[in-house]
Design a protein around this motif. Structure first.
Motif, PDB file in Angstrom:
ATOM      1  N   VAL A   4      41.746  43.105  41.408  1.00 17.99           N
ATOM      2  CA  VAL A   4      42.491  41.309  40.956  1.00 17.99           C
ATOM      3  C   VAL A   4      42.827  40.134  41.938  1.00 17.99           C
ATOM      4  O   VAL A   4      42.127  38.831  41.489  1.00 17.99           O
ATOM      5  CB  VAL A   4      43.014  41.969  39.812  1.00 17.99           C
ATOM      6  N   VAL A   5      44.036  40.392  42.297  1.00 16.18           N
ATOM      7  CA  VAL A   5      44.411  39.649  42.875  1.00 16.18           C
ATOM      8  C   VAL A   5      43.240  39.071  44.110  1.00 16.18           C
ATOM      9  O   VAL A   5      43.098  37.687  44.613  1.00 16.18           O
ATOM     10  CB  VAL A   5      45.242  40.047  44.024  1.00 16.18           C
ATOM     11  N   SER A   6      42.551  39.434  44.412  1.00 21.02           N
ATOM     12  CA  SER A   6      41.075  39.412  45.539  1.00 21.02           C
ATOM     13  C   SER A   6      40.118  38.377  44.523  1.00 21.02           C
ATOM     14  O   SER A   6      39.730  36.956  45.256  1.00 21.02           O
ATOM     15  CB  SER A   6      40.255  39.953  45.989  1.00 21.02           C
ATOM     16  N   VAL A   7      39.828  38.117  43.466  1.00 18.97           N
ATOM     17  CA  VAL A   7      38.875  37.599  42.257  1.00 18.97           C
ATOM     18  C   VAL A   7      39.976  36.195  42.876  1.00 18.97           C
ATOM     19  O   VAL A   7      39.449  35.076  42.007  1.00 18.97           O
ATOM     20  CB  VAL A   7      39.141  38.286  41.410  1.00 18.97           C
ATOM     21  N   ILE A   8      41.363  36.264  42.022  1.00 26.16           N
ATOM     22  CA  ILE A   8      42.452  35.281  41.979  1.00 26.16           C
ATOM     23  C   ILE A   8      42.020  34.300  42.984  1.00 26.16           C
ATOM     24  O   ILE A   8      41.879  33.075  43.259  1.00 26.16           O
ATOM     25  CB  ILE A   8      43.673  35.290  41.732  1.00 26.16           C
ATOM     26  N   PHE A   9      42.081  35.221  44.401  1.00 28.02           N
ATOM     27  CA  PHE A   9      41.879  33.625  45.079  1.00 28.02           C
ATOM     28  C   PHE A   9      40.821  33.626  45.500  1.00 28.02           C
ATOM     29  O   PHE A   9      40.640  32.091  46.326  1.00 28.02           O
ATOM     30  CB  PHE A   9      42.179  34.881  46.737  1.00 28.02           C
ATOM     31  N   ASN A  20      48.106  48.552  43.489  1.00 23.29           N
ATOM     32  CA  ASN A  20      47.050  49.672  43.624  1.00 23.29           C
ATOM     33  C   ASN A  20      45.503  48.743  43.790  1.00 23.29           C
ATOM     34  O   ASN A  20      45.173  47.937  43.923  1.00 23.29           O
ATOM     35  CB  ASN A  20      46.529  50.981  42.119  1.00 23.29           C
ATOM     36  N   ASP A  21      44.846  49.676  43.900  1.00 19.78           N
ATOM     37  CA  ASP A  21      43.309  49.366  44.566  1.00 19.78           C
ATOM     38  C   ASP A  21      42.724  48.436  43.561  1.00 19.78           C
ATOM     39  O   ASP A  21      41.843  47.239  43.669  1.00 19.78           O
ATOM     40  CB  ASP A  21      42.111  50.307  45.056  1.00 19.78           C
TER      41      ASP A  21
END
Length: 512
Positions: free
Chosen positions: A156-161, A150-151
């Motif tokens: 969170v995935v964007s923060v990891i990258f 979900n958004d």
């Protein structure tokens, strides 16, 4: 003019090409092959995608083999997703048999036997040239869609990258991603909150479960290095034949998530890598996806939309994508509408639902005054199919029942020994099959955590030493009054006045 002559003129007008073309076979009317009525497909429209459909055993695999041979012969590379493992025989010349000779005599096409240049590839543990991609190459958006997040979880995935980019932590494989996910939840929680804001442990827990699900389907083998170079799919051999790249996928039939992930990453990489071609006159690469329903089976709506978008756009890069399945209804309408070439083998009507499905299938094809499509589609023999394509002007050609030409290569699979021998001599296998596990996010974060733990341990030891020292000082302070009293007594006893007085008393006693 007889009806047959009228039909022949009608078909020849629709399938005559001025430029380069491939020939699929000859036209059929009322069950009979019509001489000198050939079904030609212009090379310039083969990047408009296509569909090969039909019931099991009606000849779909041989049709793909014929298409691949004709493309390779014209110097166009092919990428074949071999789900059933029955396509490898294209690497060996065929054997001319009486039924082949008879078929080619009917459609008035010459026949020759020929082998084609082949690379055997794999995304699993099967023997073959290893195809891999790194997590970072997917990017946060695509990776989130693969995991069906979900958004909030996608954020969170964007923060990891972003964190890995900012701190130069390469994200290569799934163990890298899981290590960062663990780090931002535990040891690095305060650091992440200061730089990027608070992250919910419930979100990271959900993401981890999705990653593990993907990992259990074999994605841990796919993610990593060395990433495959798309240019290696575009090779031409010394005789001008395009390479037929066969990806062996027989062990992932029950892993649709992995198949969808691989296909999406491949199409995205090809799209991002290849330059715009415009109207180049021929495709740069043609991709055949066998058992295509596996791409869309269990795929999320977001993933389906992404595939549909890429299929729409990749045509301009000179790439043709061909879906092979039993029924056109297996393909989403948005994708089906993009397919210029349709080859429909026989369908079988065993139930009322089958008959309904056949009527719906027939409606996907142009109307014809020569065929009652929903009836003829159940009467087609093995190696026969309805065909409609796009002519050189991009206009749909007439629907025609076609007797397809026979493959020039072996109509059977390679033996295990032949496969092993073929891979052993492959230049690409030597390039991609070496295991590479360079220092990446997993190792760098492990070092960072270990260093932090060592520092914390040193600080704890230092704090303990200071605490022990403070205890010693406190004990010494408590004993100080007693020590001062003792010193005072000793001082009195050892003073000269005291000693003289004591000696005087002693002398008086001795005189008495």
């Amino acid at each position: 003019m007889s009806k047959v002559e009228e039909f022949s003129a009608h078909i020849n007008q629709g399938y005559t090409c001025k430029g380069e073309f491939i020939t699929l076979g000859g036209a059929i009317l009322n069950g009979e092959a019509i001489p000198n009525t050939h079904i030609n497909i212009p090379l310039k429209t083969l990047n408009r995608h296509g569909l090969i459909a039909g019931a099991t055993g009606t000849g779909k695999t041989k049709t793909i083999q014929v298409l691949s041979e004709q493309l390779s012969k014209n110097g166009i590379p092919v990428l074949m997703m071999d789900i059933k493992g029955d396509f490898s025989g294209i690497a060996m010349p065929g054997i001319e048999q009486p039924f082949i000779t008879e078929r080619h005599a009917k459609i008035n096409l010459p026949y020759e036997t020929k082998a084609f240049p082949v690379e055997l590839m794999t995304i699993s543990k099967q023997n073959g040239v290893r195809l891999r991609a790194t997590v970072s190459e997917f990017g946060p958006v695509l990776f989130s869609r693969i995991l069906d997040l979900n958004d909030t979880q996608g954020g969170v995935v964007s923060v990891i990258f972003k964190y890995c980019d900012d701190h130069t932590f390469p994200l290569l494989d799934l163990k890298d991603f899981k290590k960062v996910l663990q780090f931002i939840t535990e040891e690095g929680k305060e650091e992440i909150e200061k730089e990027y804001g608070r992250i919910s442990t419930s979100s990271t827990g959900s993401i981890l479960r999705k990653v593990i699900e993907l990992e259990q389907q074999g994605a841990d083998v796919f993610f990593g290095e060395l990433s495959f170079d798309i240019d290696d799919l575009m090779r031409i051999d010394e005789n001008g034949n395009g390479y037929v790249n066969i990806i062996r996928l027989t062990d992932i039939q029950d892993k649709p998530k992995l198949f969808s992930t691989f296909m999406l990453s491949l199409l995205a990489e090809i799209y991002n890598t290849m330059p715009e071609q415009g109207d180049s006159g021929r495709p740069e690469l043609v991709i055949f996806i066998d058992e295509a329903h596996l791409i869309f089976d269990q795929a999320s709506k977001a993933l389906q939309d992404q595939i549909e978008t890429i299929v729409k756009l990749i045509r301009s890069k000179g790439i043709g994508v061909y879906f092979i399945t039993q029924n056109p209804m297996d393909i989403p309408n948005g994708v089906l509408a993009q397919l210029g070439l349709k080859i429909q083998h026989a369908l079988r009507a065993f139930t009322a639902n089958d008959r309904k499905a056949i009527k719906m299938t027939a409606e996907n094809y142009p109307l014809s005054e020569y065929y009652k499509t929903d009836e003829i589609i159940t009467q087609l023999g093995i190696g026969e199919a309805f065909v409609t394509a796009l002519n050189e002007k991009g206009i749909p050609t007439p629907l025609v029942a076609t007797m397809l030409r026979a493959p020039m290569s072996r109509m059977d699979v390679l033996t295990t020994q032949e496969i092993d021998s073929h891979i052993a001599t492959s230049k690409l296998a030597k390039k991609y099959n070496e295991v590479i596990d360079r220092e990446s996010a997993f190792e760098l974060l492990t070092k960072k955590i270990n260093a932090a733990q060592e520092q914390a341990s040193k600080q704890a030891e230092e704090a303990n030493r200071e605490k022990e020292a403070q205890k010693t000082t406190t004990t010494s302070t408590r004993r100080e009054p007693e020590s001062q009293t003792t010193k005072a007594v000793v001082k009195v006893l050892t003073s000269a006045t005291f000693i003289r007085g004591a000696l005087g008393i002693l002398s008086k006693l001795f005189k008495k």
